[in-house]
Write a protein that holds these residues in place. Sequence first.
Motif, short mmCIF file in Angstrom:
data_model
loop_
_atom_site.label_atom_id
_atom_site.label_comp_id
_atom_site.label_asym_id
_atom_site.label_seq_id
_atom_site.Cartn_x
_atom_site.Cartn_y
_atom_site.Cartn_z
N VAL A 181 19.03 12.67 -39.46
CA VAL A 181 19.49 13.98 -39.94
C VAL A 181 20.51 14.54 -38.97
CG1 VAL A 181 18.81 16.34 -40.55
CG2 VAL A 181 17.27 14.43 -41.07
N PHE A 182 21.69 14.87 -39.48
CA PHE A 182 22.71 15.58 -38.70
C PHE A 182 22.58 17.06 -39.00
CE2 PHE A 182 25.76 11.71 -39.16
CZ PHE A 182 25.04 11.02 -38.19
N LEU A 183 22.34 17.86 -37.98
CA LEU A 183 22.17 19.30 -38.15
C LEU A 183 23.45 20.03 -37.75
CD1 LEU A 183 18.65 19.53 -36.52
CD2 LEU A 183 19.13 19.78 -38.96
N THR A 184 23.86 20.99 -38.57
CA THR A 184 25.01 21.80 -38.25
C THR A 184 24.73 23.25 -38.62
OG1 THR A 184 27.38 22.11 -38.65
CG2 THR A 184 26.07 21.33 -40.50
N ALA A 185 25.20 24.16 -37.80
CA ALA A 185 25.09 25.59 -38.11
C ALA A 185 26.48 26.06 -38.53
CB ALA A 185 24.59 26.37 -36.90
N ASP A 186 26.76 25.97 -39.82
CA ASP A 186 28.10 26.23 -40.34
C ASP A 186 28.38 27.72 -40.46
OD1 ASP A 186 30.55 26.14 -41.66
OD2 ASP A 186 29.60 25.95 -43.63
N ALA A 187 29.22 28.25 -39.57
CA ALA A 187 29.54 29.67 -39.58
C ALA A 187 30.46 30.05 -40.74
CB ALA A 187 30.21 30.06 -38.26
N PHE A 188 31.09 29.05 -41.36
CA PHE A 188 31.94 29.33 -42.52
C PHE A 188 31.10 29.54 -43.78
CE2 PHE A 188 34.88 27.70 -39.55
CZ PHE A 188 36.16 28.06 -39.95
N GLY A 189 29.87 29.01 -43.79
CA GLY A 189 28.98 29.20 -44.92
C GLY A 189 29.35 28.40 -46.15
#
Length: 528
Positions: free
Chosen positions: A343-351
């Motif tokens: 699993v690659f986790l990302t916190a996408d601030a662009f949504g």
Amino acid sequence: MNSVSLSNELNSLLQQKNVSIQLSVPQLVEKVLKRNEGVLTSTGAVCATTGTYTGRSPKDKYIVEESASKEKIEWGSVNQPISEEVFDKLYNKVINYLKQKDEVFVFKGYAGADKKHQLPIQVINEYAWHNLFAHQLFIRPTEEELLNHESQFTVISAPDFKANPELDGTKSETFIIISFERRTVLIGGTEYAGEIKKSIFSIMNYLLPESGILSMHCSANVGQEGDVALFFGLSGTGKTTLSADAHRRLIGDDEHGWSPNGVFNIEGGCYAKCINLSEEKEPQIFNAIRFGSVLENVVLNKETRIADYDDGTLTENTRAAYPIQAIDNIVDPSVAGHPNTIVFLTADAFGVLPPISKLTKEQAMYHFLSGYTSKLAGTERGVTSPEATFSTCFGSPFLPLPATRYAEMLGDKIDEHNAQVYLVNTGWTGGEYGVGSRMKLQYTRAMVHAALEGELNHVETVKDDIFGLNIPLHVPGVPDEVLQPNKTWADRSAYEKKAKELSAKFKENFKKFSDVAADIREKGGPIA
């Protein structure tokens, strides 16, 4: 100064009467309290503050330019070169500084739970609470192992020693310097304990691939059937939270090696971000913070000493360090088989990225090399709100070797073991940061659970028309409309504008990987 001279200087320090070697947890806690380095919380943990530096100082990190390693290092803004002469002068100054201190603390242990690939280390600290941190974060030797312990790498941490840039050749008062030839890490001018942990990780990221082992910035756990899962992601994306699963045994929360025999934890403890921590949402982490654990920059009630995990007054990057044995459901020793799911986790601030998507082999390699996320507040100095960033292999600050070296190794592992790969967005939905909201943890847990249980292996998907990602149409426990980002935005045109903006950033960032195979470049990235 050659390595023999350095060794002699170090031995002269270690033989002094002010040096305490391998103190127990109770002894270290007593030292912390006696020296007023921290206080006890209501649960018996030690709580310390780190002053000005509440996160890593990447601009002050260097690698010594040495003949044996300089052709292997990927030099640049991450791996900044510094001369042997500068290192040697600082080394002498720090050693002489520590000789004058009332007390110095030494921990001897290991990095690497797989005994075939262990690195014997020692950590020398000016602060007792830093030594307690090292004791809990690295692998602790048995009494028998301690008798035969011969350190192959030494970390020397002197927070109150501040460099003079004009005289010492640094950029500021702070320095984190790795010398592979001298097998030493020198840290000064910062009280942030994470520098100790991440320095050893950087060293392992150099040594392990040289032995044919993939080093990884990821958490890992194993299910009841022996199925292993890896969670890649930068600080704050959910590695620790999502790997601490009551239904799966924890292998480790941050750093691992993948050898021909399987996965092993590099550390002996966990370093959990604890802003907004609650017993309800993260019971395993919450209950691990007890006697022997170390809290960094957590605000306490002055009378009750109860931790207020919602208070980010000092920093959003509040931390808890504890031995992995403080988690009930673990693999001990921290060694398991080959991963079934990645699993690659990302916190996408662009949504705009889907909350979960299935990746082809090419997409997996593209997103691993890209390492997109948002740099979260407090993780590094000067970052006060999330910023879009690309961190190669989800761990660029800790990778001494060229990124493609790690990526090619991962690609080979995926092929060899037929691992399923997913991209999971734990960031924003319904709008960009400041407009939308953070993805609900219960939804993320449900999606990850479905992936780990194989429920998404054959599920119907729809292809995102901008990023080319395969989005499941249904995941148990998650509203269908949440799965497709364009349906969560009130303004569809605003979504498309922001999505194309992020797509362009992906493409621009990937230009630096000129030596990547054409199929990864053409089939792995955004399509619009």
